[in-house]
Write a protein that holds these residues in place. Sequence first.
Motif, short mmCIF file in Angstrom:
data_model
loop_
_atom_site.label_atom_id
_atom_site.label_comp_id
_atom_site.label_asym_id
_atom_site.label_seq_id
_atom_site.Cartn_x
_atom_site.Cartn_y
_atom_site.Cartn_z
N LEU A 7 -72.27 -4.00 14.75
CA LEU A 7 -73.47 -4.68 15.26
C LEU A 7 -74.65 -4.51 14.30
O LEU A 7 -75.43 -5.44 14.08
CB LEU A 7 -73.84 -4.14 16.65
CG LEU A 7 -72.89 -4.53 17.79
CD1 LEU A 7 -73.30 -3.85 19.09
CD2 LEU A 7 -72.89 -6.05 17.98
N LEU A 8 -74.77 -3.31 13.72
CA LEU A 8 -75.81 -3.08 12.71
C LEU A 8 -75.55 -3.95 11.49
O LEU A 8 -76.48 -4.55 10.92
CB LEU A 8 -75.83 -1.60 12.31
CG LEU A 8 -76.78 -1.24 11.15
CD1 LEU A 8 -78.23 -1.54 11.53
CD2 LEU A 8 -76.61 0.23 10.76
N LEU A 10 -74.01 -6.82 11.44
CA LEU A 10 -74.35 -8.20 11.81
C LEU A 10 -75.86 -8.43 11.68
O LEU A 10 -76.31 -9.45 11.17
CB LEU A 10 -73.90 -8.51 13.24
CG LEU A 10 -72.40 -8.67 13.50
CD1 LEU A 10 -72.17 -8.99 14.98
CD2 LEU A 10 -71.81 -9.76 12.64
N ALA A 11 -76.63 -7.46 12.16
CA ALA A 11 -78.09 -7.58 12.09
C ALA A 11 -78.56 -7.67 10.65
O ALA A 11 -79.41 -8.50 10.30
CB ALA A 11 -78.74 -6.39 12.80
N ILE A 12 -78.00 -6.83 9.78
CA ILE A 12 -78.39 -6.82 8.37
C ILE A 12 -78.04 -8.16 7.71
O ILE A 12 -78.85 -8.74 6.98
CB ILE A 12 -77.70 -5.66 7.62
CG1 ILE A 12 -78.23 -4.32 8.12
CG2 ILE A 12 -77.91 -5.78 6.11
CD1 ILE A 12 -77.46 -3.11 7.60
N ILE A 13 -76.83 -8.65 7.98
CA ILE A 13 -76.38 -9.92 7.39
C ILE A 13 -77.31 -11.07 7.79
O ILE A 13 -77.74 -11.87 6.95
CB ILE A 13 -74.93 -10.23 7.81
CG1 ILE A 13 -73.96 -9.24 7.16
CG2 ILE A 13 -74.55 -11.66 7.40
CD1 ILE A 13 -72.54 -9.32 7.69
N LEU A 14 -77.63 -11.16 9.08
CA LEU A 14 -78.48 -12.26 9.56
C LEU A 14 -79.87 -12.21 8.96
O LEU A 14 -80.41 -13.23 8.50
CB LEU A 14 -78.56 -12.21 11.09
CG LEU A 14 -77.30 -12.62 11.85
CD1 LEU A 14 -77.48 -12.36 13.34
CD2 LEU A 14 -76.96 -14.08 11.60
N ILE A 15 -80.47 -11.03 8.95
CA ILE A 15 -81.83 -10.90 8.41
C ILE A 15 -81.87 -11.20 6.92
O ILE A 15 -82.69 -11.98 6.44
CB ILE A 15 -82.39 -9.48 8.69
CG1 ILE A 15 -82.62 -9.30 10.19
CG2 ILE A 15 -83.69 -9.25 7.92
CD1 ILE A 15 -82.95 -7.87 10.60
N VAL A 16 -80.94 -10.58 6.18
CA VAL A 16 -80.92 -10.78 4.72
C VAL A 16 -80.62 -12.24 4.38
O VAL A 16 -81.25 -12.82 3.48
CB VAL A 16 -79.87 -9.85 4.07
CG1 VAL A 16 -79.68 -10.21 2.60
CG2 VAL A 16 -80.31 -8.40 4.20
N ILE A 54 -62.52 -6.99 11.00
CA ILE A 54 -61.85 -8.16 11.56
C ILE A 54 -62.82 -9.07 12.31
O ILE A 54 -62.68 -10.29 12.31
CB ILE A 54 -60.68 -7.72 12.48
CG1 ILE A 54 -59.84 -8.92 12.87
CG2 ILE A 54 -61.19 -6.97 13.70
CD1 ILE A 54 -58.53 -8.56 13.55
N VAL A 55 -63.86 -8.47 12.94
CA VAL A 55 -64.84 -9.27 13.68
C VAL A 55 -65.65 -10.14 12.73
O VAL A 55 -65.80 -11.36 12.92
CB VAL A 55 -65.78 -8.37 14.51
CG1 VAL A 55 -66.86 -9.22 15.18
CG2 VAL A 55 -65.00 -7.60 15.55
N ILE A 56 -66.18 -9.54 11.67
CA ILE A 56 -66.99 -10.28 10.71
C ILE A 56 -66.15 -11.33 9.99
O ILE A 56 -66.60 -12.44 9.73
CB ILE A 56 -67.66 -9.32 9.70
CG1 ILE A 56 -68.72 -8.47 10.43
CG2 ILE A 56 -68.30 -10.09 8.55
CD1 ILE A 56 -69.42 -7.46 9.56
N GLU A 57 -64.90 -10.99 9.68
CA GLU A 57 -64.01 -11.96 9.02
C GLU A 57 -63.78 -13.18 9.90
O GLU A 57 -63.80 -14.32 9.41
CB GLU A 57 -62.68 -11.29 8.68
CG GLU A 57 -62.78 -10.30 7.52
CD GLU A 57 -61.46 -9.58 7.27
OE1 GLU A 57 -60.48 -9.86 7.99
OE2 GLU A 57 -61.42 -8.73 6.35
#
Length: 273
Positions: A7-8, A10-16, A54-57
């Motif tokens: 979840l952390l 995911l947050a980093i990916i979206l913001i960046v 696997i979730v991010i993929e």
Amino acid sequence: MVHPHFLLHLAIILIVAKYVSALSLKFKMPPVLGMILAGIILGPSGIDIVKTDIVIEWLAKLGVIMLLFSAGIETDLGQMKSQGKVSLLTASGGVLIPFGLGIGTALYFGKDIFTSTLIGTVLTATSVSVTVMTMIELKKLHSLEGTSILGAAIIDDVMGILLLTFVFGLHGGSGNITIAIVKIFAYFAGAFVFGFFLFKPILRYTKKLNVEAGVLAVALALCFFYAWAAEKAGIAEITGAYIAGLFIGQTRHKRTVREGVETLGQSFFIAMF
């Protein structure tokens, strides 16, 4: 396996992704270039603070499927037909040139003919998704150039699959080639018949149900079904999603579906890709 801190991540990916996109636009560069560089820096090739699991993929896979689905909806089918010859010639060059150079280079370095042919075939692969994302961001998807490039990229993908099938078929037996070609052509025939005759009545009936976001949900279901069927036929999932988008684009629900897919995709899924 799911990473304990996904979840952390995911947050980093979206913001960046969003801030780097804005920075890229300031320097008059396609945002996708900035996102690729950010991914390299954050991933295992850089400071390695974002781990893929696997979730991010799977979220990334959904992102690229939705991207091509959206591109299909936006595509002007009439314009694409008029640019068919240009797209075919471009795709042929994009396949034959790297294929020939790959074989020649591999043979020069002492590889056997099968290995050389395989290397040449691998070099024919293109990234349709990056091409589409770049054209969308540059607002060139509706131009003659954009239509030609997109058509060529899709044809290139299919030609690459057929070539790979042919190469492995020669190595494993001609039966493999025949089965693979039949599956590919059966998929395209079925996809076009189903899309031409059934997409409009299915969406029209769904609209009458008066269910919240029902048309969008069913349109996404059709997209995922086409992507799944394409994979089973030996074609890239994104090609199936693009074809589904083409047929959705011919219905009167085009705008509703496009806006919904763009909101879902641009706010979350496409950033994962």
